[in-house]
Design a protein around this motif. Structure first.
Motif, PDB file in Angstrom:
ATOM      1  N   TYR A 145       0.833  -1.210   0.000  1.00  0.00           N
ATOM      2  CA  TYR A 145       0.000   0.000   0.000  1.00  0.00           C
ATOM      3  C   TYR A 145       0.867   1.261   0.000  1.00  0.00           C
ATOM      4  CZ  TYR A 145      -4.171  -2.748   0.428  1.00  0.00           C
ATOM      5  OH  TYR A 145      -5.187  -3.628   0.159  1.00  0.00           O
ATOM      6  N   ARG A 146       0.458   2.238  -0.810  1.00  0.00           N
ATOM      7  CA  ARG A 146       1.197   3.488  -0.952  1.00  0.00           C
ATOM      8  C   ARG A 146       0.356   4.662  -0.442  1.00  0.00           C
ATOM      9  NH1 ARG A 146       2.797   4.407  -6.819  1.00  0.00           N
ATOM     10  NH2 ARG A 146       0.615   3.849  -7.151  1.00  0.00           N
ATOM     11  N   ILE A 160      -1.451   8.246  -0.085  1.00  0.00           N
ATOM     12  CA  ILE A 160      -2.068   9.326  -0.844  1.00  0.00           C
ATOM     13  C   ILE A 160      -2.553  10.366   0.156  1.00  0.00           C
ATOM     14  CG2 ILE A 160      -4.300   8.103  -0.913  1.00  0.00           C
ATOM     15  CD1 ILE A 160      -4.816   9.491  -3.613  1.00  0.00           C
ATOM     16  N   THR A 211     -10.468  10.127  -1.579  1.00  0.00           N
ATOM     17  CA  THR A 211      -9.498   9.272  -2.267  1.00  0.00           C
ATOM     18  C   THR A 211     -10.042   8.834  -3.619  1.00  0.00           C
ATOM     19  OG1 THR A 211      -8.620   8.488  -0.154  1.00  0.00           O
ATOM     20  CG2 THR A 211      -8.133   7.161  -2.095  1.00  0.00           C
ATOM     21  N   ALA A 254      -8.541   9.644  -7.302  1.00  0.00           N
ATOM     22  CA  ALA A 254      -8.239   8.573  -8.251  1.00  0.00           C
ATOM     23  C   ALA A 254      -8.888   8.835  -9.603  1.00  0.00           C
ATOM     24  CB  ALA A 254      -8.709   7.237  -7.686  1.00  0.00           C
ATOM     25  N   LEU A 270      -5.842   7.458 -11.828  1.00  0.00           N
ATOM     26  CA  LEU A 270      -4.971   6.488 -11.174  1.00  0.00           C
ATOM     27  C   LEU A 270      -5.295   5.053 -11.571  1.00  0.00           C
ATOM     28  CD1 LEU A 270      -4.604   7.863  -7.515  1.00  0.00           C
ATOM     29  CD2 LEU A 270      -3.141   8.252  -9.513  1.00  0.00           C
ATOM     30  N   LEU A 271      -6.543   4.809 -11.992  1.00  0.00           N
ATOM     31  CA  LEU A 271      -6.938   3.449 -12.340  1.00  0.00           C
ATOM     32  C   LEU A 271      -6.843   3.181 -13.839  1.00  0.00           C
ATOM     33  CD1 LEU A 271     -10.058   3.077  -9.999  1.00  0.00           C
ATOM     34  CD2 LEU A 271      -7.810   2.056  -9.683  1.00  0.00           C
ATOM     35  N   ARG A 308      -3.811   0.246 -14.072  1.00  0.00           N
ATOM     36  CA  ARG A 308      -3.666  -0.850 -13.112  1.00  0.00           C
ATOM     37  C   ARG A 308      -4.452  -0.539 -11.842  1.00  0.00           C
ATOM     38  NH1 ARG A 308       0.784   0.046  -9.247  1.00  0.00           N
ATOM     39  NH2 ARG A 308       1.771   2.049  -9.638  1.00  0.00           N
ATOM     40  N   PRO A 309      -4.786  -1.576 -11.065  1.00  0.00           N
ATOM     41  CA  PRO A 309      -5.443  -1.343  -9.773  1.00  0.00           C
ATOM     42  C   PRO A 309      -4.508  -0.582  -8.823  1.00  0.00           C
ATOM     43  CG  PRO A 309      -5.628  -3.640 -10.449  1.00  0.00           C
ATOM     44  CD  PRO A 309      -4.611  -3.005 -11.351  1.00  0.00           C
ATOM     45  N   GLN A 310      -5.085  -0.052  -7.751  1.00  0.00           N
ATOM     46  CA  GLN A 310      -4.322   0.752  -6.800  1.00  0.00           C
ATOM     47  C   GLN A 310      -4.566   0.276  -5.377  1.00  0.00           C
ATOM     48  OE1 GLN A 310      -2.178   3.338  -7.379  1.00  0.00           O
ATOM     49  NE2 GLN A 310      -2.424   3.238  -9.609  1.00  0.00           N
ATOM     50  N   ARG A 311      -3.471   0.169  -4.612  1.00  0.00           N
ATOM     51  CA  ARG A 311      -3.539  -0.041  -3.170  1.00  0.00           C
ATOM     52  C   ARG A 311      -3.046   1.244  -2.504  1.00  0.00           C
ATOM     53  NH1 ARG A 311      -2.326  -5.498  -4.803  1.00  0.00           N
ATOM     54  NH2 ARG A 311      -3.483  -7.036  -3.543  1.00  0.00           N
ATOM     55  N   LEU A 312      -3.947   1.946  -1.813  1.00  0.00           N
ATOM     56  CA  LEU A 312      -3.653   3.281  -1.294  1.00  0.00           C
ATOM     57  C   LEU A 312      -4.015   3.357   0.186  1.00  0.00           C
ATOM     58  CD1 LEU A 312      -5.310   5.311  -4.209  1.00  0.00           C
ATOM     59  CD2 LEU A 312      -2.874   4.740  -3.991  1.00  0.00           C
TER      60      LEU A 312
END
Length: 434
Positions: free
Chosen positions: A41-42, A44, A92, A96, A101-102, A105-109
């Motif tokens: 997870y990153r 934001i 969030t 996105a 952001l999508l 690719r999917p995002q883990r935030l």
């Protein structure tokens, strides 16, 4: 004539965080960041202020947050209707969508920080409080729902928390909720005389929330209401079974709570809460679930998503009841000095020790040796470096350990050459770690 002056204080429910407490917060934040990074997870960071319509559309106009709790106001400069964020997810998702952001690719935030709700302050419930909010966007399967729950179980383990339990439910798909809603309204109409005004209003706008009553007199009514689980179709049931199977595989115990609905309109399918009995009335430490329709609702290309939020004040309260949250020291080394020449040299030594990677406080101002040593001990430092005329004349410093040794023996004191001081202290800390 003296002016009438009212003492200035913080707003009720918006609390100061003093250094003695903030050390525990910083430790929790570090642990949380490392834990989130271990799952990919990153971070934001979205603004505290957003357009009010983001939350009315995303959270739901008939939720408690929007109707009663949100700090919303008109911008005096341009007339925009703005709100202080009451939660992170809507902002969030907005970010996105706005920044694509999508796209590939999917995002883990994740986000971490203050949120705001106009509530009656009490233990575990404040007007400014803090959340760790985690969002997995672009993932449709039950595997990510379960992964979020499993990673939370790991966090409780990291923090040494044991008295915390998982409640689980499924809200199904929109058409299944609509069928259940019709049946629920018909059921609740038979209890109109027992409902308060808020319950009567919600019966037609958000009937699921009527079941979330804390009124003991209405528990029998709530327990007998039609269950949403009984309205789920094959696809929703398969998703829910997939979540439960993965939790079973991970050895995580849970209770199915058919009345668990969460307080926001955007949830579907999996919803969950981690709760405890050790925090009084505010026993929910973490809550979350799937919100597959929110991205499309806010103007983005429809995509699945799931997430959770942790109340940091409640988590810290729970954590501090154990032995895991010890106060952190202010520094590694405290430099004590006597005399003008020693004070000047102490400043240079402090910089040298910081260059070597140590956290250092050099005593500021003049004070007796006894007073400085008392301050050094109170700082939590492991070592005091002492400089006086005798030490300077010999090109040395006295190094005194302030804490008892691992075997219980008292601290020691020795002379160390100034040009070897940094290396000697680094070796001392390295040996403590070993």
């Amino acid at each position: 004539m003296a002016e009438n002056f009212q003492k200035l204080t913080a707003i009720r429910g918006m609390n100061d965080l003093l250094p003695a407490d903030s050390a525990r917060w910083e430790r929790l934040e570090r642990l949380a960041r490392d834990w989130l990074r271990s799952y990919g997870y990153r971070n934001i960071r979205t603004p505290v202020l957003e357009f009010t319509r983001l939350f009315t559309r995303g959270i739901g106009e008939v939720t408690d947050i929007v109707e009663k709790e949100m700090y919303s106001f008109t911008d005096s400069l341009n007339g925009d209707l703005l709100a202080m964020r009451p939660e992170f997810t809507a902002g969030t998702v907005r970010a996105a969508i706005e920044h694509n952001l999508l796209y590939d690719r999917p995002q883990r935030l994740f986000s971490m920080g203050p949120v705001f709700r106009h509530e009656r302050p009490q233990r575990g419930r404040y007007r400014q409080f803090h959340q760790i909010s985690v969002e997995a966007m672009g993932f449709a399967g039950p595997d990510v729902d379960a992964e979020l729950i499993v990673m939370l179980a790991r966090l409780w383990q990291i923090l040494g928390l044991t008295d915390i339990r998982l409640e689980l439910n499924s809200l199904g798909a929109s058409e299944e909720r609509a069928a259940h809603r019709d049946a629920l309204i018909a059921y609740l109409e038979g209890f109109k005389d027992q409902l308060d005004e808020d319950g009567k209003r919600r019966m037609y706008t958000n009937p699921l929330r009527v079941l979330d009553t804390k009124n003991p007199a209405l528990q029998e009514m709530a327990n007998g209401a039609p269950r949403l689980l009984d309205f789920l179709g094959a696809e929703s049931l398969a998703h829910f079974e997939g979540v439960k199977q993965r939790l079973d595989d991970a050895g995580i115990a849970y209770t199915i709570n058919p009345r668990l609905v969460r307080g926001l309109d955007y949830y579907n399918l999996t919803v969950f809460e981690w709760v405890t009995d050790r925090l009084g009335a505010q026993g929910t430490v973490c809550g979350g679930g799937r919100y597959d329709g929110l991205i499309g609702l806010l103007g983005g290309k429809p995509a699945p998503a799931v997430g959770f939020a942790i109340g940091m004040e409640r988590l810290l309260d729970l954590w501090s009841q154990g032995d895991a949250a010890e106060a952190e020291p202010e520094c590694d080394v405290y430099v004590v000095h006597q005399g003008d020449a020693a004070a000047r040299r102490a400043q240079r030594i402090g910089e040298q020790l910081r260059d070597a990677g140590l956290d250092v406080i050099v005593h500021a101002g003049s004070a007796s040796f006894k007073s400085q040593m008392k301050r050094a001990d109170g700082s939590g430092a492991e070592i005091a470096v002492i400089l006086g005329d005798d030490e300077l004349a010999a090109g040395e410093a006295s190094v005194k350990t302030l804490r008892s040794q691992a075997d219980g023996s008292p601290g020691t004191q020795r002379r160390v050459a100034l040009d070897a001081l940094a290396d000697t202290l680094i070796q001392s800390f390295d040996s403590d770690v070993d």
